[in-house]
Enzyme design. Structure first.
Site, PDB file in Angstrom:
ATOM      1  N   SER A  27      -2.282   2.206   4.632  1.00 29.23           N
ATOM      2  CA  SER A  27      -1.744   1.280   3.638  1.00 29.23           C
ATOM      3  C   SER A  27      -1.516  -0.106   4.242  1.00 29.23           C
ATOM      4  O   SER A  27      -2.015  -1.116   3.744  1.00 29.23           O
ATOM      5  CB  SER A  27      -0.427   1.836   3.079  1.00 29.23           C
ATOM      6  OG  SER A  27       0.137   0.940   2.163  1.00 29.23           O
ATOM      7  N   ARG A  48      -8.201   7.294  15.611  1.00 31.80           N
ATOM      8  CA  ARG A  48      -8.812   8.557  16.010  1.00 31.80           C
ATOM      9  C   ARG A  48     -10.042   8.733  15.122  1.00 31.80           C
ATOM     10  O   ARG A  48     -10.147   8.082  14.057  1.00 31.80           O
ATOM     11  CB  ARG A  48      -7.842   9.719  15.820  1.00 31.80           C
ATOM     12  CG  ARG A  48      -7.423   9.918  14.369  1.00 31.80           C
ATOM     13  CD  ARG A  48      -6.371  10.970  14.182  1.00 31.80           C
ATOM     14  NE  ARG A  48      -5.914  11.018  12.818  1.00 31.80           N
ATOM     15  CZ  ARG A  48      -4.975  11.843  12.367  1.00 31.80           C
ATOM     16  NH1 ARG A  48      -4.384  12.698  13.192  1.00 31.80           N
ATOM     17  NH2 ARG A  48      -4.590  11.817  11.107  1.00 31.80           N
ATOM     18  N   SER A  52     -10.312   7.330   8.267  1.00 36.98           N
ATOM     19  CA  SER A  52      -9.979   5.900   8.423  1.00 36.98           C
ATOM     20  C   SER A  52     -11.005   5.191   9.301  1.00 36.98           C
ATOM     21  O   SER A  52     -11.345   4.026   9.066  1.00 36.98           O
ATOM     22  CB  SER A  52      -8.576   5.744   9.029  1.00 36.98           C
ATOM     23  OG  SER A  52      -7.597   6.095   8.084  1.00 36.98           O
ATOM     24  N   ARG A  84       4.453   9.660  14.054  1.00 40.04           N
ATOM     25  CA  ARG A  84       3.400   9.922  15.057  1.00 40.04           C
ATOM     26  C   ARG A  84       3.359   8.860  16.143  1.00 40.04           C
ATOM     27  O   ARG A  84       2.658   8.999  17.139  1.00 40.04           O
ATOM     28  CB  ARG A  84       2.036   9.991  14.364  1.00 40.04           C
ATOM     29  CG  ARG A  84       1.907  11.170  13.410  1.00 40.04           C
ATOM     30  CD  ARG A  84       0.489  11.350  12.947  1.00 40.04           C
ATOM     31  NE  ARG A  84       0.438  12.303  11.836  1.00 40.04           N
ATOM     32  CZ  ARG A  84      -0.609  12.429  11.044  1.00 40.04           C
ATOM     33  NH1 ARG A  84      -1.677  11.674  11.239  1.00 40.04           N
ATOM     34  NH2 ARG A  84      -0.606  13.297  10.055  1.00 40.04           N
ATOM     35  N   GLN A  85       4.054   7.776  15.960  1.00 42.21           N
ATOM     36  CA  GLN A  85       3.923   6.651  16.876  1.00 42.21           C
ATOM     37  C   GLN A  85       4.362   7.015  18.300  1.00 42.21           C
ATOM     38  O   GLN A  85       3.731   6.594  19.271  1.00 42.21           O
ATOM     39  CB  GLN A  85       4.736   5.461  16.345  1.00 42.21           C
ATOM     40  CG  GLN A  85       4.136   4.830  15.098  1.00 42.21           C
ATOM     41  CD  GLN A  85       4.915   3.629  14.623  1.00 42.21           C
ATOM     42  OE1 GLN A  85       5.716   3.062  15.350  1.00 42.21           O
ATOM     43  NE2 GLN A  85       4.694   3.220  13.382  1.00 42.21           N
ATOM     44  N   HIS A 107       7.697  -1.675  11.245  1.00 42.76           N
ATOM     45  CA  HIS A 107       8.975  -1.003  10.970  1.00 42.76           C
ATOM     46  C   HIS A 107       9.594  -0.673  12.334  1.00 42.76           C
ATOM     47  O   HIS A 107       8.907  -0.257  13.254  1.00 42.76           O
ATOM     48  CB  HIS A 107       8.758   0.270  10.152  1.00 42.76           C
ATOM     49  CG  HIS A 107      10.024   0.986   9.757  1.00 42.76           C
ATOM     50  ND1 HIS A 107      11.173   0.347   9.393  1.00 42.76           N
ATOM     51  CD2 HIS A 107      10.295   2.317   9.689  1.00 42.76           C
ATOM     52  CE1 HIS A 107      12.107   1.252   9.104  1.00 42.76           C
ATOM     53  NE2 HIS A 107      11.605   2.454   9.272  1.00 42.76           N
ATOM     54  N   GLU A 226       9.372   5.372 -22.093  1.00 50.50           N
ATOM     55  CA  GLU A 226      10.710   4.769 -22.011  1.00 50.50           C
ATOM     56  C   GLU A 226      11.229   4.722 -20.583  1.00 50.50           C
ATOM     57  O   GLU A 226      11.804   3.749 -20.144  1.00 50.50           O
ATOM     58  CB  GLU A 226      11.684   5.553 -22.901  1.00 50.50           C
ATOM     59  CG  GLU A 226      12.994   4.846 -23.118  1.00 50.50           C
ATOM     60  CD  GLU A 226      12.805   3.428 -23.641  1.00 50.50           C
ATOM     61  OE1 GLU A 226      11.909   3.209 -24.471  1.00 50.50           O
ATOM     62  OE2 GLU A 226      13.525   2.522 -23.167  1.00 50.50           O
ATOM     63  N   GLU A 230       8.046   1.585 -18.869  1.00 47.17           N
ATOM     64  CA  GLU A 230       8.753   0.326 -19.176  1.00 47.17           C
ATOM     65  C   GLU A 230       9.601  -0.148 -17.991  1.00 47.17           C
ATOM     66  O   GLU A 230       9.902  -1.338 -17.870  1.00 47.17           O
ATOM     67  CB  GLU A 230       9.629   0.506 -20.420  1.00 47.17           C
ATOM     68  CG  GLU A 230       9.852  -0.820 -21.128  1.00 47.17           C
ATOM     69  CD  GLU A 230      10.394  -0.668 -22.551  1.00 47.17           C
ATOM     70  OE1 GLU A 230      10.329   0.443 -23.112  1.00 47.17           O
ATOM     71  OE2 GLU A 230      10.880  -1.671 -23.073  1.00 47.17           O
ATOM     72  N   SER A 251      16.635  -7.560 -25.492  1.00 44.19           N
ATOM     73  CA  SER A 251      17.453  -7.823 -26.690  1.00 44.19           C
ATOM     74  C   SER A 251      18.933  -7.760 -26.329  1.00 44.19           C
ATOM     75  O   SER A 251      19.329  -7.163 -25.322  1.00 44.19           O
ATOM     76  CB  SER A 251      17.161  -6.744 -27.737  1.00 44.19           C
ATOM     77  OG  SER A 251      17.622  -5.478 -27.237  1.00 44.19           O
TER      78      SER A 251
HETATM   79  N1  LIG Z   1       3.201   1.824   3.470  1.00 47.93           N
HETATM   80  C1  LIG Z   1       3.803   0.634   3.369  1.00 47.93           C
HETATM   81  O1  LIG Z   1       3.653  -0.085   2.390  1.00 47.93           O
HETATM   82  C2  LIG Z   1       4.671   0.128   4.483  1.00 47.93           C
HETATM   83  C3  LIG Z   1       4.611   0.706   5.744  1.00 47.93           C
HETATM   84  N2  LIG Z   1       5.309   0.129   6.765  1.00 47.93           N
HETATM   85  C4  LIG Z   1       5.168   0.655   8.122  1.00 47.93           C
HETATM   86  O2  LIG Z   1       3.806   0.536   8.525  1.00 47.93           O
HETATM   87  C5  LIG Z   1       3.479   1.580   9.449  1.00 47.93           C
HETATM   88  C6  LIG Z   1       2.234   2.296   8.951  1.00 47.93           C
HETATM   89  O3  LIG Z   1       2.544   2.913   7.733  1.00 47.93           O
HETATM   90  P1  LIG Z   1       1.409   3.163   6.641  1.00 47.93           P
HETATM   91  O4  LIG Z   1       0.453   2.035   6.612  1.00 47.93           O
HETATM   92  O5  LIG Z   1       2.131   3.544   5.375  1.00 47.93           O
HETATM   93  O6  LIG Z   1       0.663   4.442   7.255  1.00 47.93           O
HETATM   94  P2  LIG Z   1      -0.509   5.302   6.580  1.00 47.93           P
HETATM   95  O7  LIG Z   1      -0.075   6.723   6.603  1.00 47.93           O
HETATM   96  O8  LIG Z   1      -0.916   4.680   5.288  1.00 47.93           O
HETATM   97  O9  LIG Z   1      -1.734   5.090   7.600  1.00 47.93           O
HETATM   98  C7  LIG Z   1      -1.669   5.660   8.880  1.00 47.93           C
HETATM   99  C8  LIG Z   1      -2.934   5.321   9.634  1.00 47.93           C
HETATM  100  O10 LIG Z   1      -2.792   5.816  10.964  1.00 47.93           O
HETATM  101  C9  LIG Z   1      -3.914   6.638  11.276  1.00 47.93           C
HETATM  102  N3  LIG Z   1      -3.498   7.718  12.184  1.00 47.93           N
HETATM  103  C10 LIG Z   1      -2.671   8.752  11.904  1.00 47.93           C
HETATM  104  N4  LIG Z   1      -2.491   9.502  12.994  1.00 47.93           N
HETATM  105  C11 LIG Z   1      -3.228   8.926  13.989  1.00 47.93           C
HETATM  106  C12 LIG Z   1      -3.468   9.237  15.359  1.00 47.93           C
HETATM  107  N5  LIG Z   1      -2.900  10.307  15.932  1.00 47.93           N
HETATM  108  N6  LIG Z   1      -4.270   8.433  16.082  1.00 47.93           N
HETATM  109  C13 LIG Z   1      -4.849   7.340  15.505  1.00 47.93           C
HETATM  110  N7  LIG Z   1      -4.674   6.999  14.211  1.00 47.93           N
HETATM  111  C14 LIG Z   1      -3.871   7.788  13.466  1.00 47.93           C
HETATM  112  C15 LIG Z   1      -4.388   7.181   9.959  1.00 47.93           C
HETATM  113  O11 LIG Z   1      -5.747   7.518  10.088  1.00 47.93           O
HETATM  114  P3  LIG Z   1      -6.327   8.985   9.669  1.00 47.93           P
HETATM  115  O12 LIG Z   1      -7.254   8.711   8.537  1.00 47.93           O
HETATM  116  O13 LIG Z   1      -7.039   9.438  10.905  1.00 47.93           O
HETATM  117  O14 LIG Z   1      -5.175   9.871   9.294  1.00 47.93           O
HETATM  118  C16 LIG Z   1      -4.181   5.963   9.066  1.00 47.93           C
HETATM  119  O15 LIG Z   1      -5.269   5.088   9.192  1.00 47.93           O
HETATM  120  C17 LIG Z   1       4.721   2.456   9.533  1.00 47.93           C
HETATM  121  O16 LIG Z   1       5.485   2.052  10.639  1.00 47.93           O
HETATM  122  C18 LIG Z   1       5.460   2.123   8.227  1.00 47.93           C
HETATM  123  O17 LIG Z   1       6.863   2.348   8.328  1.00 47.93           O
HETATM  124  C19 LIG Z   1       6.052  -1.023   6.604  1.00 47.93           C
HETATM  125  C20 LIG Z   1       6.140  -1.616   5.363  1.00 47.93           C
HETATM  126  C21 LIG Z   1       5.529  -1.032   4.208  1.00 47.93           C
END
Ligand SMILES: NC(=O)C1=CN([C@@H]2O[C@H](COP(=O)(O)OP(=O)(O)OC[C@H]3O[C@@H](n4cnc5c(N)ncnc54)[C@H](OP(=O)(O)O)[C@@H]3O)[C@@H](O)[C@H]2O)C=CC1
Ligand SMILES: CC(=O)[C@](C)(O)C(=O)O
Length: 330
Positions: A27, A48, A52, A84-85, A107, A226, A230, A251
């Site tokens: 996202s 990975r 994606s 996962r970070q 974040h 509703e 809305e 209203s």
């Molecule tokens: N969603 C949002 O709108 C917001 C998110 N955030 C922050 O942004 C950060 C990302 O969130 P978000 O974008 O929602 O995450 P998503 O779940 O949408 O995307 C995660 C991405 O990481 C990849 N991924 C997952 N596991 C691994 C791995 N082990 N090694 C390499 N790549 C991997 C996924 O690829 P794969 O296809 O391989 O799973 C995917 O491309 C977070 O810290 C979140 O708190 C902050 C503000 C808003």
């Protein structure tokens, strides 16, 4: 008066010629990477193998393993799922995080709750759009920017603030403005907001209203219009001009109901529970529960997700949205 930073104070120059590795392409990852590239910056993607990776390549990016991308980059933006970070950082980023690089997030969870501890010789920051990833891209393409926050945890290079503001410019946030915060403030307020107001609070409010009307014998479709459809329109008015703008547009009948009934729905008990939720975030209880839930492979998360997917409002809503073609515009 709060200080907002805009493009004129968030010059891209310090990132020009640098390589930015966006780790993750979901996202936030896909939207920030595309916005940065459209802002004229050099972006590579760390992932990975999987869906994606294919999407990022199809979008024209050079894609590498997380480790390779980290080695090649000057600026590393971690946009992986929060839970996962820690593991990916320890195994694939930390070994290549050499002196003078920038480690950045959208974040503060993993830094604030000690899941990631960076070496002292790198910059550590967050640049967080205050909005969903897909809107970050949509609004940028429309010429605008989702506003954002930035925080500096560590300034090893002496340029961390300038770098953070340049990144905020690159993703479009500085078009609307960026506010300075801290990792603690961004993490705790973001978690509270998404739990008690935006996602958790709003979902339960919408479902409670829908169920009340349906159980009283009204058509589920009317209840959907509703209580969910809305709501977006009302919140759009709040977004444009605050509660007063919404109240100006509805209203007087609705406004009288707003004034008299709203505080019977959101009561002192609700406010007391909100304070309890915030304390659980501040004390690390929520973070611990979320980390353990993932270590146990999400038994509670998955069970509730299944229940939610089956809720009648989801079926009714999908059917109605399918019938309203204007809603299907991407
Ligand atoms: N969603 C949002 O709108 C917001 C998110 N955030 C922050 O942004 C950060 C990302 O969130 P978000 O974008 O929602 O995450 P998503 O779940 O949408 O995307 C995660 C991405 O990481 C990849 N991924 C997952 N596991 C691994 C791995 N082990 N090694 C390499 N790549 C991997 C996924 O690829 P794969 O296809 O391989 O799973 C995917 O491309 C977070 O810290 C979140 O708190 C902050 C503000 C808003
Ligand atoms: C969109 C946003 O900022 C959230 C709800 O906090 C998130 O998805 O993490």
């Amino acid at each position: 008066m709060v200080k907002m930073y805009y493009e004129n104070e968030a010059k891209l120059d310090i990132l020009k010629g640098k390589t930015i590795a966006v780790i993750g392409y979901g996202s936030q990852g896909h939207s920030q990477a595309q916005n940065l590239r459209d802002s004229g910056l050099k972006v590579i993607i760390g992932l990975r193998q999987g869906k994606s990776w294919e999407v990022a390549e199809a979008d024209g990016f050079e894609v590498y393993s997380v480790g390779e991308a980290t080695q090649k980059a000057d600026f590393i933006q971690i946009l992986l799922p929060d839970e996962r970070q820690g593991k990916v950082y320890a195994e694939e980023i930390a070994p290549y995080l050499t002196e003078g690089k920038t480690l950045s997030f959208s974040h503060g969870f993993n830094i604030h709750f000690g899941q990631i501890v960076a070496p002292k010789n790198v910059d550590v920051m967050l640049v967080a759009p205050k909005g969903p990833g897909h809107l970050v891209r949509r609004v940028y393409v429309e010429g605008g920017g989702v506003p954002g926050l930035f925080a500096i945890q560590q300034d090893a290079t002496g340029n961390a603030r300038e770098i953070a503001l340049a990144y905020a410019n690159g993703i479009g946030a500085a078009r609307s403005g960026v506010l300075e915060t801290s990792f603690r403030e961004e993490t705790e307020t973001d978690l509270f907001g998404e739990q008690a107001v935006l996602c958790g609070g709003a979902s339960e409010l919408v479902k409670a209203g829908f169920e009340t009307l349906v159980e009283a014998g009204y058509q589920p479709e009317i209840a959907y219009f509703e209580c969910l459809h809305e709501l977006k329109l009302i919140v759009d008015l709040m977004y444009e001009g605050g509660l007063s703008r919404m109240r100006y547009s509805i209203s007087d009948t609705a406004q009288y109901g707003d004034f008299m009934i709203g505080r019977r729905i959101i009561t002192d008990e609700t406010r007391k529970e909100m304070k309890k939720v915030l304390k659980e975030i501040q004390d690390g209880e929520f973070a611990r529960n979320w980390i353990l839930e993932n270590q146990a492979n999400r038994p509670v998360f998955n069970a509730i997700a299944r229940q939610e997917e089956e809720h009648q409002i989801e079926k009714v809503g999908a059917e109605l949205r399918g019938m309203m073609s204007w809603l299907n515009k991407k």
